[in-house]
Design a protein around this motif. Structure first.
Motif, short mmCIF file in Angstrom:
data_model
loop_
_atom_site.label_atom_id
_atom_site.label_comp_id
_atom_site.label_asym_id
_atom_site.label_seq_id
_atom_site.Cartn_x
_atom_site.Cartn_y
_atom_site.Cartn_z
N GLU A 135 -22.75 36.02 0.85
CA GLU A 135 -22.34 37.12 -0.01
C GLU A 135 -21.58 36.54 -1.19
O GLU A 135 -20.46 36.07 -1.06
CB GLU A 135 -21.47 38.12 0.76
CG GLU A 135 -21.06 39.33 -0.06
CD GLU A 135 -20.17 40.27 0.73
OE1 GLU A 135 -19.51 41.11 0.09
OE2 GLU A 135 -20.13 40.16 1.97
N ILE A 136 -22.22 36.55 -2.36
CA ILE A 136 -21.63 35.96 -3.56
C ILE A 136 -20.84 37.05 -4.31
O ILE A 136 -21.43 38.05 -4.74
CB ILE A 136 -22.72 35.39 -4.49
CG1 ILE A 136 -23.67 34.46 -3.71
CG2 ILE A 136 -22.08 34.66 -5.67
CD1 ILE A 136 -22.99 33.28 -3.05
N PRO A 137 -19.53 36.90 -4.46
CA PRO A 137 -18.77 37.93 -5.17
C PRO A 137 -19.23 38.09 -6.62
O PRO A 137 -19.62 37.11 -7.27
CB PRO A 137 -17.33 37.39 -5.13
CG PRO A 137 -17.31 36.43 -3.99
CD PRO A 137 -18.68 35.82 -3.95
N VAL A 138 -19.22 39.31 -7.10
CA VAL A 138 -19.50 39.61 -8.50
C VAL A 138 -18.27 40.34 -9.05
O VAL A 138 -17.86 41.38 -8.52
CB VAL A 138 -20.74 40.51 -8.67
CG1 VAL A 138 -21.00 40.80 -10.14
CG2 VAL A 138 -21.96 39.84 -8.03
N VAL A 139 -17.66 39.76 -10.08
CA VAL A 139 -16.46 40.35 -10.65
C VAL A 139 -16.75 40.81 -12.07
O VAL A 139 -17.58 40.24 -12.77
CB VAL A 139 -15.27 39.36 -10.64
CG1 VAL A 139 -14.94 38.95 -9.22
CG2 VAL A 139 -15.57 38.14 -11.48
N ASP A 140 -16.08 41.85 -12.50
CA ASP A 140 -16.28 42.37 -13.84
C ASP A 140 -15.75 41.39 -14.89
O ASP A 140 -14.70 40.77 -14.69
CB ASP A 140 -15.59 43.72 -14.01
CG ASP A 140 -16.27 44.82 -13.23
OD1 ASP A 140 -17.48 44.70 -12.95
OD2 ASP A 140 -15.59 45.81 -12.90
N GLY A 151 -7.81 39.45 -9.80
CA GLY A 151 -8.84 40.18 -9.07
C GLY A 151 -9.62 39.28 -8.13
O GLY A 151 -9.96 39.67 -7.00
N LEU A 152 -9.89 38.06 -8.58
CA LEU A 152 -10.58 37.09 -7.72
C LEU A 152 -9.74 36.75 -6.50
O LEU A 152 -10.26 36.65 -5.38
CB LEU A 152 -10.89 35.82 -8.52
CG LEU A 152 -12.11 35.87 -9.41
CD1 LEU A 152 -12.07 34.71 -10.41
CD2 LEU A 152 -13.38 35.81 -8.58
N GLU A 153 -8.45 36.55 -6.72
CA GLU A 153 -7.57 36.23 -5.59
C GLU A 153 -7.62 37.34 -4.55
O GLU A 153 -7.68 37.07 -3.33
CB GLU A 153 -6.13 36.04 -6.09
CG GLU A 153 -5.92 34.85 -7.00
CD GLU A 153 -5.97 33.51 -6.28
OE1 GLU A 153 -5.90 33.50 -5.03
OE2 GLU A 153 -6.09 32.48 -6.97
N ALA A 154 -7.61 38.59 -4.99
CA ALA A 154 -7.69 39.71 -4.06
C ALA A 154 -9.02 39.70 -3.31
O ALA A 154 -9.07 39.97 -2.10
CB ALA A 154 -7.49 41.02 -4.81
N ARG A 155 -10.11 39.40 -4.02
CA ARG A 155 -11.42 39.33 -3.36
C ARG A 155 -11.43 38.23 -2.32
O ARG A 155 -11.92 38.43 -1.20
CB ARG A 155 -12.52 39.07 -4.40
CG ARG A 155 -12.78 40.22 -5.35
CD ARG A 155 -13.43 41.41 -4.65
NE ARG A 155 -14.70 41.08 -4.04
CZ ARG A 155 -15.86 41.04 -4.70
NH1 ARG A 155 -15.90 41.32 -6.00
NH2 ARG A 155 -16.98 40.75 -4.07
N TRP A 156 -10.92 37.05 -2.67
CA TRP A 156 -10.90 35.94 -1.71
C TRP A 156 -10.05 36.29 -0.49
O TRP A 156 -10.41 35.97 0.64
CB TRP A 156 -10.39 34.68 -2.38
CG TRP A 156 -11.34 34.09 -3.37
CD1 TRP A 156 -12.70 34.17 -3.35
CD2 TRP A 156 -11.01 33.35 -4.55
NE1 TRP A 156 -13.24 33.51 -4.43
CE2 TRP A 156 -12.24 32.99 -5.18
CE3 TRP A 156 -9.82 32.92 -5.13
CZ2 TRP A 156 -12.28 32.24 -6.35
CZ3 TRP A 156 -9.85 32.18 -6.30
CH2 TRP A 156 -11.06 31.85 -6.90
N ASP A 157 -8.94 36.96 -0.72
CA ASP A 157 -8.07 37.35 0.41
C ASP A 157 -8.82 38.22 1.40
O ASP A 157 -8.56 38.15 2.61
CB ASP A 157 -6.84 38.11 -0.11
CG ASP A 157 -5.83 37.21 -0.81
OD1 ASP A 157 -5.91 35.98 -0.64
OD2 ASP A 157 -4.97 37.75 -1.54
N GLY A 158 -9.75 39.01 0.90
CA GLY A 158 -10.49 39.92 1.77
C GLY A 158 -11.74 39.34 2.38
O GLY A 158 -12.46 40.04 3.12
N PRO A 163 -14.29 31.77 2.02
CA PRO A 163 -15.15 32.45 1.03
C PRO A 163 -16.14 31.45 0.43
O PRO A 163 -15.89 30.24 0.43
CB PRO A 163 -14.16 32.94 -0.02
CG PRO A 163 -12.94 32.09 0.13
CD PRO A 163 -12.89 31.71 1.58
N PRO A 164 -17.27 31.93 -0.07
CA PRO A 164 -18.27 31.00 -0.64
C PRO A 164 -17.70 30.27 -1.85
O PRO A 164 -16.84 30.81 -2.55
CB PRO A 164 -19.43 31.91 -1.03
CG PRO A 164 -18.81 33.27 -1.19
CD PRO A 164 -17.70 33.33 -0.19
#
Length: 205
Positions: A135-140, A151-158, A163-164
């Motif tokens: 699952e590759i994160p996509v950020v705005d 925002g990336l830090e929050a995504r990685w935390d979750g 994380p990839p």
């Protein structure tokens, strides 16, 4: 001033040639970096075409993105590189490029893009066979780099403990990293290959 060793300069320049040959860093797009030590990185300077890098196209910043030489201007996205090095201490190289595939797919994606069943998933850690998914994160996209990094830090935390080693910025490009430049190049090429396959599949549907 922290010197940039010749081997690191050569690796960054060679990466520029390689990604430019594949059309992944058009015009002055993209940026690359490598770790020099616990609190210094070598990064490409702003405004340089990555296919024509020279030693003077590189500079040194600390992990907050501050230049050692204030007369030189690093890439505007240096803070995203620094965020990776701070978050993942084993990182030795970070690559950012702008391919057609990652730009188009990221514009159409939701908060992530799932890649499944590809042989080249094995380039990512913890995926020993093609029978897996990532699952590759996509950020705005955001001109406020500090806000994007938060925002990336929050995504990685979750995303749990592992994380990839990469993400997409919507309509902008991809970031990938590894312990060294060969590893980063392998992962970048693997990701871009899978994205090209995804794009071709959607076009033929």
């Amino acid at each position: 001033m922290t010197p940039i060793p010749a081997a690191i300069a050569e690796a960054l320049i060679a990466a520029g040639h390689r990604l430019d040959a594949r059309g992944w860093v058009p015009a002055t797009a993209g940026n690359f970096s490598m770790r020099l030590g616990p609190d210094r990185i070598a990064v490409t300077r702003s405004g340089y075409h990555k296919g024509f890098l020279k030693p003077e196209s590189l500079m040194v910043v600390d992990l907050a993105g501050q230049p050692e030489n204030p007369a030189l201007r690093p890439s505007a996205e240096t803070g995203l590189h620094c965020g990776v090095y701070r978050r993942f201490p084993g990182t030795g190289a970070v690559l950012h490029g702008h391919s057609i595939a990652n730009t188009v797919l990221s514009r159409a994606a939701g908060p992530s893009l799932t890649l499944a069943g590809y042989e080249l998933l094995k380039a990512f850690p913890g995926l020993p066979t093609h029978d897996a998914s990532a699952e590759i994160p996509v950020v705005d996209n955001d001109q406020d780099i500090a806000r994007m990094q938060a925002g990336l830090e929050a995504r990685w935390d979750g995303m749990g403990a592992s994380p990839p080693p990469g993400y997409l910025i919507r309509g902008h490009g991809s970031y990938i990293w590894a312990a060294d430049m060969p590893g980063a190049l392998a992962r970048f090429e693997a990701l871009e290959f899978m994205l090209e396959c995804e794009l071709a599949t959607r076009r033929s549907a």
